[in-house]
Design a protein around this motif. Sequence first.
Motif, PDB file in Angstrom:
ATOM      1  N   VAL A  56       0.865  -1.178   0.000  1.00 25.94           N
ATOM      2  CA  VAL A  56       0.000   0.000   0.000  1.00 25.94           C
ATOM      3  C   VAL A  56       0.902   1.227   0.000  1.00 25.94           C
ATOM      4  O   VAL A  56       1.899   1.273   0.725  1.00 25.94           O
ATOM      5  N   LYS A  57       0.553   2.215  -0.835  1.00 28.19           N
ATOM      6  CA  LYS A  57       1.316   3.458  -0.898  1.00 28.19           C
ATOM      7  C   LYS A  57       0.388   4.627  -0.635  1.00 28.19           C
ATOM      8  O   LYS A  57      -0.715   4.686  -1.167  1.00 28.19           O
ATOM      9  N   GLY A  58       0.850   5.532   0.178  1.00 33.67           N
ATOM     10  CA  GLY A  58       0.203   6.824   0.327  1.00 33.67           C
ATOM     11  C   GLY A  58       1.031   7.818  -0.447  1.00 33.67           C
ATOM     12  O   GLY A  58       2.226   7.946  -0.197  1.00 33.67           O
ATOM     13  N   LEU A  59       0.435   8.497  -1.421  1.00 32.60           N
ATOM     14  CA  LEU A  59       1.159   9.431  -2.281  1.00 32.60           C
ATOM     15  C   LEU A  59       0.549  10.823  -2.164  1.00 32.60           C
ATOM     16  O   LEU A  59      -0.668  10.986  -2.287  1.00 32.60           O
ATOM     17  N   TYR A  60       1.397  11.817  -1.961  1.00 34.78           N
ATOM     18  CA  TYR A  60       0.969  13.194  -1.754  1.00 34.78           C
ATOM     19  C   TYR A  60       1.607  14.080  -2.809  1.00 34.78           C
ATOM     20  O   TYR A  60       2.830  14.080  -2.963  1.00 34.78           O
ATOM     21  N   GLY A  61       0.786  14.851  -3.521  1.00 30.65           N
ATOM     22  CA  GLY A  61       1.283  15.690  -4.601  1.00 30.65           C
ATOM     23  C   GLY A  61       2.079  16.879  -4.102  1.00 30.65           C
ATOM     24  O   GLY A  61       1.656  17.596  -3.205  1.00 30.65           O
ATOM     25  N   ILE A  62       3.250  17.077  -4.678  1.00 34.54           N
ATOM     26  CA  ILE A  62       4.075  18.253  -4.355  1.00 34.54           C
ATOM     27  C   ILE A  62       4.182  19.172  -5.563  1.00 34.54           C
ATOM     28  O   ILE A  62       4.663  20.285  -5.440  1.00 34.54           O
ATOM     29  N   SER A  63       3.768  18.676  -6.731  1.00 39.49           N
ATOM     30  CA  SER A  63       3.745  19.478  -7.954  1.00 39.49           C
ATOM     31  C   SER A  63       2.815  18.767  -8.924  1.00 39.49           C
ATOM     32  O   SER A  63       2.243  17.729  -8.600  1.00 39.49           O
TER      33      SER A  63
END
Length: 183
Positions: A56-63
Amino acid sequence: MTVKMKKLLFACLCTAAFSTGIYAQKGDININAGVDIALPTGDFGEVYNMGFGATVKGLYGISENGQIGLTLGYIRFGLKDEYDENLSGSLGIIPVFAVYRHHFGNLYVEPQIGFSSNKVKLETETTGWGSFGGSASETSFGYAAGIGYMLGDIDLSARYQGLSQGGSGMGFLAVRAAYNFSL
């Protein structure tokens, strides 16, 4: 895990946490759940069979094109029968990796770094004595480099993942199919 590796991991996680708080609004926020099939390489492949697991991956946008996050999972490798006919066992790997994912349209590259909790379980059959077994755990430095392709919400990827176990390095090639949930 050495002190130097712990400091590097801590710096990566702090950077990820700091960046997430400031830039999360610039891109997407996703939870990505998938299944993995892993093929051990080198000496590791001579001892263990193909591995299976889930991540499982939690991905957060930085751009618009970049995301950072965290990967958690479990992959299990069974001991090969031909390694020792009186011995059975498995190796379970729980990776906890900081992730950076950079998109080039639907294609992306994804370096990862962190640590793995590794547990070896062994059982031996001895004639006339029954069976004896045991287990051992170790936490080690880990890394991965991958490439993937997004088909809508379906995420297909391949990676090489390495780790140090008992003072020596080992690795595997893995393919992953996942579903991407947008928040």
